[in-house]
Design a protein around this motif. Structure first.
Motif, PDB file in Angstrom:
ATOM      1  N   PHE A  18       0.815  -1.214   0.000  1.00 18.19           N
ATOM      2  CA  PHE A  18       0.000   0.000   0.000  1.00 18.19           C
ATOM      3  C   PHE A  18       0.851   1.268   0.000  1.00 18.19           C
ATOM      4  CE2 PHE A  18      -2.513  -3.381   2.113  1.00 18.19           C
ATOM      5  CZ  PHE A  18      -3.377  -3.606   1.062  1.00 18.19           C
ATOM      6  N   ASP A  19       1.008   1.930   1.140  1.00 18.10           N
ATOM      7  CA  ASP A  19       1.723   3.208   1.178  1.00 18.10           C
ATOM      8  C   ASP A  19       3.231   3.065   1.362  1.00 18.10           C
ATOM      9  OD1 ASP A  19      -0.664   4.588   0.882  1.00 18.10           O
ATOM     10  OD2 ASP A  19      -1.010   4.666   3.047  1.00 18.10           O
ATOM     11  N   GLU A  20       3.691   1.849   1.587  1.00 15.39           N
ATOM     12  CA  GLU A  20       5.115   1.641   1.819  1.00 15.39           C
ATOM     13  C   GLU A  20       5.884   1.624   0.497  1.00 15.39           C
ATOM     14  OE1 GLU A  20       6.164  -1.502   4.569  1.00 15.39           O
ATOM     15  OE2 GLU A  20       4.089  -1.509   5.262  1.00 15.39           O
ATOM     16  N   ASN A  21       7.139   1.985   0.569  1.00 21.51           N
ATOM     17  CA  ASN A  21       8.011   1.952  -0.587  1.00 21.51           C
ATOM     18  C   ASN A  21       8.413   0.498  -0.857  1.00 21.51           C
ATOM     19  OD1 ASN A  21      10.055   2.134  -2.454  1.00 21.51           O
ATOM     20  ND2 ASN A  21      11.318   3.526  -1.255  1.00 21.51           N
ATOM     21  N   PRO A  22       8.109  -0.041  -2.052  1.00 24.03           N
ATOM     22  CA  PRO A  22       8.456  -1.428  -2.355  1.00 24.03           C
ATOM     23  C   PRO A  22       9.960  -1.698  -2.271  1.00 24.03           C
ATOM     24  CG  PRO A  22       7.111  -0.488  -4.115  1.00 24.03           C
ATOM     25  CD  PRO A  22       7.387   0.600  -3.135  1.00 24.03           C
ATOM     26  N   GLU A  23      10.754  -0.685  -2.486  1.00 31.01           N
ATOM     27  CA  GLU A  23      12.201  -0.857  -2.422  1.00 31.01           C
ATOM     28  C   GLU A  23      12.681  -1.114  -0.994  1.00 31.01           C
ATOM     29  OE1 GLU A  23      13.977  -1.172  -5.213  1.00 31.01           O
ATOM     30  OE2 GLU A  23      12.059  -0.894  -6.219  1.00 31.01           O
ATOM     31  N   ASN A  28      14.627 -11.195   1.935  1.00 31.87           N
ATOM     32  CA  ASN A  28      14.566 -12.166   3.024  1.00 31.87           C
ATOM     33  C   ASN A  28      13.729 -11.677   4.213  1.00 31.87           C
ATOM     34  OD1 ASN A  28      16.331 -10.234   3.874  1.00 31.87           O
ATOM     35  ND2 ASN A  28      17.936 -11.638   4.518  1.00 31.87           N
ATOM     36  N   ASP A  29      13.041 -10.548   4.082  1.00 26.80           N
ATOM     37  CA  ASP A  29      12.155 -10.054   5.141  1.00 26.80           C
ATOM     38  C   ASP A  29      10.961 -10.992   5.314  1.00 26.80           C
ATOM     39  OD1 ASP A  29      13.726  -7.827   5.562  1.00 26.80           O
ATOM     40  OD2 ASP A  29      12.385  -6.432   4.520  1.00 26.80           O
ATOM     41  N   SER A  30      10.691 -11.376   6.550  1.00 25.72           N
ATOM     42  CA  SER A  30       9.542 -12.226   6.849  1.00 25.72           C
ATOM     43  C   SER A  30       8.255 -11.427   6.667  1.00 25.72           C
ATOM     44  CB  SER A  30       9.634 -12.732   8.287  1.00 25.72           C
ATOM     45  OG  SER A  30       8.400 -13.284   8.692  1.00 25.72           O
ATOM     46  N   PHE A  31       7.353 -11.940   5.851  1.00 22.24           N
ATOM     47  CA  PHE A  31       6.063 -11.282   5.645  1.00 22.24           C
ATOM     48  C   PHE A  31       5.264 -11.232   6.953  1.00 22.24           C
ATOM     49  CE2 PHE A  31       6.202 -13.120   1.103  1.00 22.24           C
ATOM     50  CZ  PHE A  31       6.870 -12.022   0.619  1.00 22.24           C
ATOM     51  N   LEU A  32       5.295 -12.321   7.704  1.00 21.12           N
ATOM     52  CA  LEU A  32       4.506 -12.401   8.933  1.00 21.12           C
ATOM     53  C   LEU A  32       5.100 -11.538  10.041  1.00 21.12           C
ATOM     54  CD1 LEU A  32       3.734 -16.225   8.850  1.00 21.12           C
ATOM     55  CD2 LEU A  32       2.189 -14.357   8.261  1.00 21.12           C
ATOM     56  N   GLY A  35       4.531  -7.950   9.406  1.00 16.70           N
ATOM     57  CA  GLY A  35       3.121  -7.588   9.315  1.00 16.70           C
ATOM     58  C   GLY A  35       2.663  -7.259   7.904  1.00 16.70           C
ATOM     59  N   ILE A  36       3.450  -7.606   6.920  1.00 14.64           N
ATOM     60  CA  ILE A  36       3.093  -7.316   5.526  1.00 14.64           C
ATOM     61  C   ILE A  36       1.915  -8.180   5.095  1.00 14.64           C
ATOM     62  CG2 ILE A  36       3.887  -7.494   3.132  1.00 14.64           C
ATOM     63  CD1 ILE A  36       6.698  -6.753   4.207  1.00 14.64           C
ATOM     64  N   ILE A  37       1.943  -9.453   5.477  1.00 19.33           N
ATOM     65  CA  ILE A  37       0.901 -10.385   5.060  1.00 19.33           C
ATOM     66  C   ILE A  37       0.367 -11.111   6.299  1.00 19.33           C
ATOM     67  CG2 ILE A  37       0.409 -12.479   3.733  1.00 19.33           C
ATOM     68  CD1 ILE A  37       2.478 -11.601   1.707  1.00 19.33           C
ATOM     69  N   ASP A  38      -0.967 -11.189   6.383  1.00 21.96           N
ATOM     70  CA  ASP A  38      -1.596 -11.952   7.453  1.00 21.96           C
ATOM     71  C   ASP A  38      -2.117 -13.269   6.878  1.00 21.96           C
ATOM     72  OD1 ASP A  38      -3.843 -11.259   6.001  1.00 21.96           O
ATOM     73  OD2 ASP A  38      -4.614  -9.859   7.498  1.00 21.96           O
ATOM     74  N   SER A  39      -2.890 -14.001   7.647  1.00 19.28           N
ATOM     75  CA  SER A  39      -3.352 -15.313   7.186  1.00 19.28           C
ATOM     76  C   SER A  39      -4.236 -15.213   5.939  1.00 19.28           C
ATOM     77  CB  SER A  39      -4.088 -16.050   8.303  1.00 19.28           C
ATOM     78  OG  SER A  39      -5.176 -15.275   8.774  1.00 19.28           O
ATOM     79  N   THR A  40      -5.036 -14.180   5.847  1.00 21.25           N
ATOM     80  CA  THR A  40      -5.853 -13.982   4.649  1.00 21.25           C
ATOM     81  C   THR A  40      -4.959 -13.655   3.456  1.00 21.25           C
ATOM     82  OG1 THR A  40      -7.658 -13.156   6.021  1.00 21.25           O
ATOM     83  CG2 THR A  40      -7.764 -12.669   3.665  1.00 21.25           C
ATOM     84  N   GLY A  41      -3.930 -12.878   3.696  1.00 20.15           N
ATOM     85  CA  GLY A  41      -2.982 -12.542   2.641  1.00 20.15           C
ATOM     86  C   GLY A  41      -2.258 -13.760   2.109  1.00 20.15           C
ATOM     87  N   VAL A  42      -2.001 -14.728   2.988  1.00 19.46           N
ATOM     88  CA  VAL A  42      -1.350 -15.966   2.546  1.00 19.46           C
ATOM     89  C   VAL A  42      -2.232 -16.662   1.512  1.00 19.46           C
ATOM     90  CG1 VAL A  42      -0.605 -18.273   3.266  1.00 19.46           C
ATOM     91  CG2 VAL A  42       0.006 -16.274   4.640  1.00 19.46           C
ATOM     92  N   LEU A  43      -3.534 -16.654   1.742  1.00 16.15           N
ATOM     93  CA  LEU A  43      -4.453 -17.274   0.781  1.00 16.15           C
ATOM     94  C   LEU A  43      -4.423 -16.545  -0.558  1.00 16.15           C
ATOM     95  CD1 LEU A  43      -7.473 -18.044   3.124  1.00 16.15           C
ATOM     96  CD2 LEU A  43      -5.620 -19.570   2.414  1.00 16.15           C
ATOM     97  N   SER A  69       8.714 -15.177   2.723  1.00 11.69           N
ATOM     98  CA  SER A  69       9.575 -14.097   2.219  1.00 11.69           C
ATOM     99  C   SER A  69       9.654 -14.236   0.712  1.00 11.69           C
ATOM    100  CB  SER A  69      10.982 -14.159   2.833  1.00 11.69           C
ATOM    101  OG  SER A  69      11.710 -15.250   2.310  1.00 11.69           O
ATOM    102  N   ILE A  70      10.161 -13.226   0.074  1.00  7.96           N
ATOM    103  CA  ILE A  70      10.323 -13.302  -1.383  1.00  7.96           C
ATOM    104  C   ILE A  70      11.303 -14.409  -1.734  1.00  7.96           C
ATOM    105  CG2 ILE A  70      11.227 -12.071  -3.392  1.00  7.96           C
ATOM    106  CD1 ILE A  70       9.884  -9.544  -2.213  1.00  7.96           C
ATOM    107  N   ASP A  71      12.429 -14.494  -1.029  1.00  6.10           N
ATOM    108  CA  ASP A  71      13.412 -15.549  -1.308  1.00  6.10           C
ATOM    109  C   ASP A  71      12.799 -16.937  -1.145  1.00  6.10           C
ATOM    110  OD1 ASP A  71      15.512 -13.866  -1.985  1.00  6.10           O
ATOM    111  OD2 ASP A  71      16.424 -13.926   0.010  1.00  6.10           O
ATOM    112  N   ARG A  72      12.038 -17.142  -0.075  1.00  2.00           N
ATOM    113  CA  ARG A  72      11.416 -18.445   0.152  1.00  2.00           C
ATOM    114  C   ARG A  72      10.384 -18.759  -0.928  1.00  2.00           C
ATOM    115  NH1 ARG A  72      10.763 -19.197   6.677  1.00  2.00           N
ATOM    116  NH2 ARG A  72      12.968 -18.920   7.135  1.00  2.00           N
TER     117      ARG A  72
END
Length: 85
Positions: A18-23, A28-32, A35-43, A69-72
């Motif tokens: 959303f408002d965050e800079n994608p860069e 290797n940042d953990s989505f969970l 707080g980038i992705i929650d359980s609904t986001g995983v789906l 993560s993106i790497d995973r």
């Protein structure tokens, strides 16, 4: 940057940052943990993977080791694509 990496980064940026800079998102940042992705986001993420790469994500594959993560994600998608070859 690989095609898969670019596609995954674009999807995450468009659907979760959303408002965050994608860069600012490291591969290797953990989505969970971040707080980038929650359980609904995983789906949503799984639906994207299945649609984009024509693979099936099994219930037992819905684990952070594959999707947190993106790497995973890249490693997971590449392994699923190798199974199809």
């Amino acid at each position: 940057m690989s095609s898969i990496q670019s596609e995954v980064r674009d999807f995450v940026a468009e659907n979760f940052l959303f408002d965050e800079n994608p860069e600012s998102l490291n591969n290797n940042d953990s989505f969970l943990e971040t707080g980038i992705i929650d359980s609904t986001g995983v789906l949503e993420l799984v639906a994207f993977i299945e649609d984009k790469y024509s693979v099936e994500v099994d219930d037992d594959e819905l684990v952070p080791e594959n999707l947190d993560s993106i790497d995973r994600l890249i490693t997971f998608i590449e392994s699923k694509l190798k199974e199809l070859a």
